[in-house]
Design a protein around this motif. Sequence first.
Motif, mmCIF file in Angstrom:
data_model
loop_
_atom_site.group_PDB
_atom_site.id
_atom_site.type_symbol
_atom_site.label_atom_id
_atom_site.label_comp_id
_atom_site.label_asym_id
_atom_site.label_seq_id
_atom_site.Cartn_x
_atom_site.Cartn_y
_atom_site.Cartn_z
ATOM 1 N N ASN A 161 22.725 41.556 28.314
ATOM 2 C CA ASN A 161 23.914 41.843 29.117
ATOM 3 C C ASN A 161 23.615 41.984 30.594
ATOM 4 O OD1 ASN A 161 26.016 41.826 27.253
ATOM 5 N ND2 ASN A 161 25.404 43.811 26.458
ATOM 6 N N THR A 162 22.360 41.770 31.009
ATOM 7 C CA THR A 162 22.067 41.831 32.433
ATOM 8 C C THR A 162 22.981 40.870 33.162
ATOM 9 O OG1 THR A 162 19.764 42.399 32.032
ATOM 10 C CG2 THR A 162 20.309 41.487 34.180
ATOM 11 N N ARG A 163 23.643 41.337 34.184
ATOM 12 C CA ARG A 163 24.702 40.535 34.767
ATOM 13 C C ARG A 163 24.234 39.767 35.996
ATOM 14 N NH1 ARG A 163 28.761 44.614 37.987
ATOM 15 N NH2 ARG A 163 27.186 45.688 39.178
ATOM 16 N N ASP A 164 24.781 38.607 36.175
ATOM 17 C CA ASP A 164 24.619 37.820 37.381
ATOM 18 C C ASP A 164 25.630 38.355 38.390
ATOM 19 O OD1 ASP A 164 24.723 35.995 39.406
ATOM 20 O OD2 ASP A 164 24.977 34.240 38.132
ATOM 21 N N ALA A 165 25.117 38.981 39.454
ATOM 22 C CA ALA A 165 26.020 39.658 40.383
ATOM 23 C C ALA A 165 27.082 38.721 40.937
ATOM 24 C CB ALA A 165 25.224 40.284 41.531
ATOM 25 N N GLU A 166 26.703 37.476 41.222
ATOM 26 C CA GLU A 166 27.684 36.546 41.772
ATOM 27 C C GLU A 166 28.761 36.180 40.759
ATOM 28 O OE1 GLU A 166 28.001 35.621 44.895
ATOM 29 O OE2 GLU A 166 26.363 36.989 45.317
ATOM 30 N N PRO B 253 30.787 33.376 32.946
ATOM 31 C CA PRO B 253 29.984 33.540 31.728
ATOM 32 C C PRO B 253 29.712 35.009 31.412
ATOM 33 C CG PRO B 253 28.630 32.753 33.542
ATOM 34 C CD PRO B 253 30.040 32.673 34.006
ATOM 35 N N TYR B 254 29.836 35.898 32.405
ATOM 36 C CA TYR B 254 29.721 37.320 32.125
ATOM 37 C C TYR B 254 31.092 37.786 31.637
ATOM 38 C CZ TYR B 254 29.168 42.311 32.574
ATOM 39 O OH TYR B 254 29.132 43.659 32.304
ATOM 40 N N ASP B 255 31.242 37.830 30.301
ATOM 41 C CA ASP B 255 32.585 38.016 29.754
ATOM 42 C C ASP B 255 32.760 39.272 28.925
ATOM 43 O OD1 ASP B 255 31.195 37.316 27.436
ATOM 44 O OD2 ASP B 255 32.009 35.284 27.361
ATOM 45 N N ASN B 256 31.737 40.122 28.837
ATOM 46 C CA ASN B 256 31.874 41.300 27.986
ATOM 47 C C ASN B 256 32.950 42.258 28.491
ATOM 48 O OD1 ASN B 256 30.052 41.309 25.680
ATOM 49 N ND2 ASN B 256 28.399 41.180 27.166
ATOM 50 N N HIS B 257 32.993 42.453 29.799
ATOM 51 C CA HIS B 257 33.936 43.419 30.365
ATOM 52 C C HIS B 257 35.376 43.020 30.050
ATOM 53 C CE1 HIS B 257 36.160 45.663 33.482
ATOM 54 N NE2 HIS B 257 35.141 46.508 33.486
ATOM 55 N N GLY B 258 35.736 41.777 30.368
ATOM 56 C CA GLY B 258 37.091 41.330 30.080
ATOM 57 C C GLY B 258 37.394 41.270 28.598
ATOM 58 N N THR B 259 36.379 40.917 27.803
ATOM 59 C CA THR B 259 36.568 40.887 26.350
ATOM 60 C C THR B 259 36.910 42.270 25.823
ATOM 61 O OG1 THR B 259 35.012 39.045 26.171
ATOM 62 C CG2 THR B 259 35.443 40.302 24.163
ATOM 63 N N ARG C 250 54.724 46.928 18.797
ATOM 64 C CA ARG C 250 53.373 46.436 19.072
ATOM 65 C C ARG C 250 53.362 45.503 20.291
ATOM 66 N NH1 ARG C 250 49.508 47.097 14.848
ATOM 67 N NH2 ARG C 250 50.388 47.993 12.951
ATOM 68 N N GLY C 251 54.404 45.612 21.111
ATOM 69 C CA GLY C 251 54.443 44.826 22.340
ATOM 70 C C GLY C 251 55.023 43.440 22.180
ATOM 71 N N GLN C 252 55.777 43.218 21.128
ATOM 72 C CA GLN C 252 56.314 41.889 20.860
ATOM 73 C C GLN C 252 57.138 41.380 22.036
ATOM 74 O OE1 GLN C 252 59.120 41.659 17.628
ATOM 75 N NE2 GLN C 252 58.560 39.544 17.163
ATOM 76 N N GLY C 253 56.829 40.149 22.482
ATOM 77 C CA GLY C 253 57.589 39.518 23.548
ATOM 78 C C GLY C 253 57.180 39.904 24.949
ATOM 79 N N VAL C 254 56.200 40.803 25.094
ATOM 80 C CA VAL C 254 55.764 41.256 26.413
ATOM 81 C C VAL C 254 54.542 40.445 26.830
ATOM 82 C CG1 VAL C 254 54.966 43.216 27.775
ATOM 83 C CG2 VAL C 254 56.619 43.569 25.915
ATOM 84 N N ASP C 255 54.561 39.913 28.034
ATOM 85 C CA ASP C 255 53.416 39.185 28.578
ATOM 86 C C ASP C 255 52.556 40.126 29.407
ATOM 87 O OD1 ASP C 255 54.108 36.739 27.466
ATOM 88 O OD2 ASP C 255 55.307 36.151 29.200
ATOM 89 N N VAL C 256 51.251 40.067 29.165
ATOM 90 C CA VAL C 256 50.278 40.874 29.897
ATOM 91 C C VAL C 256 49.223 39.941 30.468
ATOM 92 C CG1 VAL C 256 48.518 42.681 29.741
ATOM 93 C CG2 VAL C 256 50.635 42.878 28.396
ATOM 94 N N ILE C 257 48.908 40.089 31.747
ATOM 95 C CA ILE C 257 47.816 39.335 32.362
ATOM 96 C C ILE C 257 46.770 40.311 32.881
ATOM 97 C CG2 ILE C 257 47.139 37.801 34.245
ATOM 98 C CD1 ILE C 257 49.717 36.336 33.994
ATOM 99 N N ASP C 258 45.531 40.114 32.446
ATOM 100 C CA ASP C 258 44.390 40.880 32.932
ATOM 101 C C ASP C 258 43.718 40.097 34.046
ATOM 102 O OD1 ASP C 258 42.267 42.741 33.085
ATOM 103 O OD2 ASP C 258 41.062 41.536 31.695
ATOM 104 N N LEU C 259 43.461 40.747 35.182
ATOM 105 C CA LEU C 259 42.791 40.099 36.306
ATOM 106 C C LEU C 259 41.410 40.704 36.490
ATOM 107 C CD1 LEU C 259 46.059 40.091 37.069
ATOM 108 C CD2 LEU C 259 45.164 39.029 39.147
ATOM 109 N N GLU C 260 40.385 39.893 36.328
ATOM 110 C CA GLU C 260 38.989 40.277 36.592
ATOM 111 C C GLU C 260 38.158 39.003 36.640
ATOM 112 O OE1 GLU C 260 37.050 42.302 33.174
ATOM 113 O OE2 GLU C 260 39.116 42.847 32.642
ATOM 114 N N TRP C 261 37.042 38.937 35.896
ATOM 115 C CA TRP C 261 36.128 37.810 36.082
ATOM 116 C C TRP C 261 35.928 36.950 34.838
ATOM 117 C CZ3 TRP C 261 36.206 41.987 39.118
ATOM 118 C CH2 TRP C 261 36.067 41.775 40.496
ATOM 119 N N GLY C 262 35.705 37.549 33.678
ATOM 120 C CA GLY C 262 35.381 36.727 32.517
ATOM 121 C C GLY C 262 35.866 37.329 31.210
#
Length: 576
Positions: free
Chosen positions: A4-9, A211-217, A177-189
């Motif tokens: 999980n070592t991250r590429d800072a860029e 490719p660093y996708d753990n956080h958004g996942t 359970r949020g039916q019909g609601v759109d949610v957008i997450d803004l970050e990197w991966g």
Amino acid sequence: MNPNTRDAEAVRGKPELVMVAKSDVELRARPDGLTSAANADLSPLSDVLDDEGATIEPLFGTTEERLRADVEAVASESDMDVPDLSLYYTVDADEDRMEAVAKRLNELDAVEAAYVKPPAEPAEAVGEAEVEALNDMTPAIESPPVNTPDFTPRQGYLDSAPDGIDARYAWQFPGGRGQGVDVIDLEWGWNFSHEDHQNNQGGVVGGSNSPYDNHGTAVIGEIGGDQNGLGVTGIASEANVSAVAFSMATARAIRLAANRLHRGDIMLLEIHRPGPRNNFQQRGDQDGYIAIEWWPDDWAAIRYAVAKGVIVVEAAGNGDENLDDAIYDNRPSWFPSDWSNPFRRGDRDSGAIVVGAGAPPSGTHGNDWGPDRSRLGFSNYGSILDAQGWGREVTTTGYGDLQGGSNKNEWYTDQFSGTSSASPIVVGALACVQGILRRDSQAQLSPLRARELLRSTGTPQQDAPGRPSSQRIGNRPDLRELIPNALQTSDWTGVQFRGTVPANSTRRWFTWGWPAQWHVLWTVVPTSPDPGGPQISWNVEVERATHENITYWISITNKTGSSVDVEARYAVLGET
């Protein structure tokens, strides 16, 4: 080696040089050069750009004319002032020359402001007050079982209050359970191929996935993890969840997401930046990092989204900062002259919901981070914060310390943390409420109404040694309390707007988005004392704007020779 070592860029932006043009210049930036619709002399600006090998283009994409048209359309349907996005430009210059270029630009008559924003990062590291780093989990090397276990018993944040937000109470309602609601997450991966992200997932709809996708996942798992009997279950598993990547300027990404969403949908900003406390310098521990709305262009983008009726949930940041500190009142000399500290709200209120990180119940996963709902030492705090979520011990998708192996599509964690883990809990709660309202054919919570309910309901913050509840991070949402308040209409009363009517004049306001089934009475009263006779009269006209919604047009006449301040009050008597 930790996989999980991250590429800072890969997980943060780059410095951004933003220029704000003066409105009377009417600047137009095109690939073939600069022009002024007001015939202003732009040769000094062109000379600086040529000398520095720099170029500019509208920060928010498209042309200035289209941006103004978008802003005017949003403003026509909102009671909020909407910033003129056409005045903002991104300057493409060598990174090591950005500060020097900004200084030169600020000396020009055509330029209102030019400033360099430090790189943005996910809110995932810690300040000096914490012993352990956040989200540096190592995936287990053992192969997972053939069938992933059900980890929902470990998702304590789903439980009834006071421990959790009582998500299961919401799930009893149609749409809960949020039916019909759109949610957008803004970050990197993000990993949208994860086994628990197969339903109601829209993928990356803007920008380039990292490719660093753990956080958004992990974030997506909290909100929209599939209801499938394995792994985790998201708070709002039937919401439509997608993502926009900060592979572009952050403000541009926010506008892009806002334009993909509709009234009542939700945007999550999983991001913070180094602030003035550490002289805007990046640090490994993120001490002194703050919420991004402090920067003028990000604030303008958030305000645009909120004016569209989109609920914006913003991580407060992991800087261990008091956002009420006077240091944030100091306008940097390179900011626009009309800037004021948005952390004070008032006229500078972005309309966002700002979320802090609270401790989970003691003993969760065998750990103790202090009294339940007390501020965790890394979390920013202050009067601007509206609500809190679990800032430690969040079970969700990604990272692989709870279940690992060679296939990251089967990874789960027990340790997701930070204002990053707290904010999706608030998003999930709001998505549940909005889904119920939609299924009940009721008006969606507006951004400000949602914020008001989060502040007036929920389980209160508690004291911790050295971290009293006066260091505000807000209440933990409680859907058993939040939902009835959101559904309540029979005794709603309040002030919808205030204004001033000049002497012997008539002014007209409109207020829209009122459910057609509501019975609403309007009263207008003067708030400027002037005894001796009637001061005002008013009349209300009605437009059936859509099948579901009513717009009320309220004309107010001043019957005196002096200007008069007024307020329009409503009373919802019930519904058909």
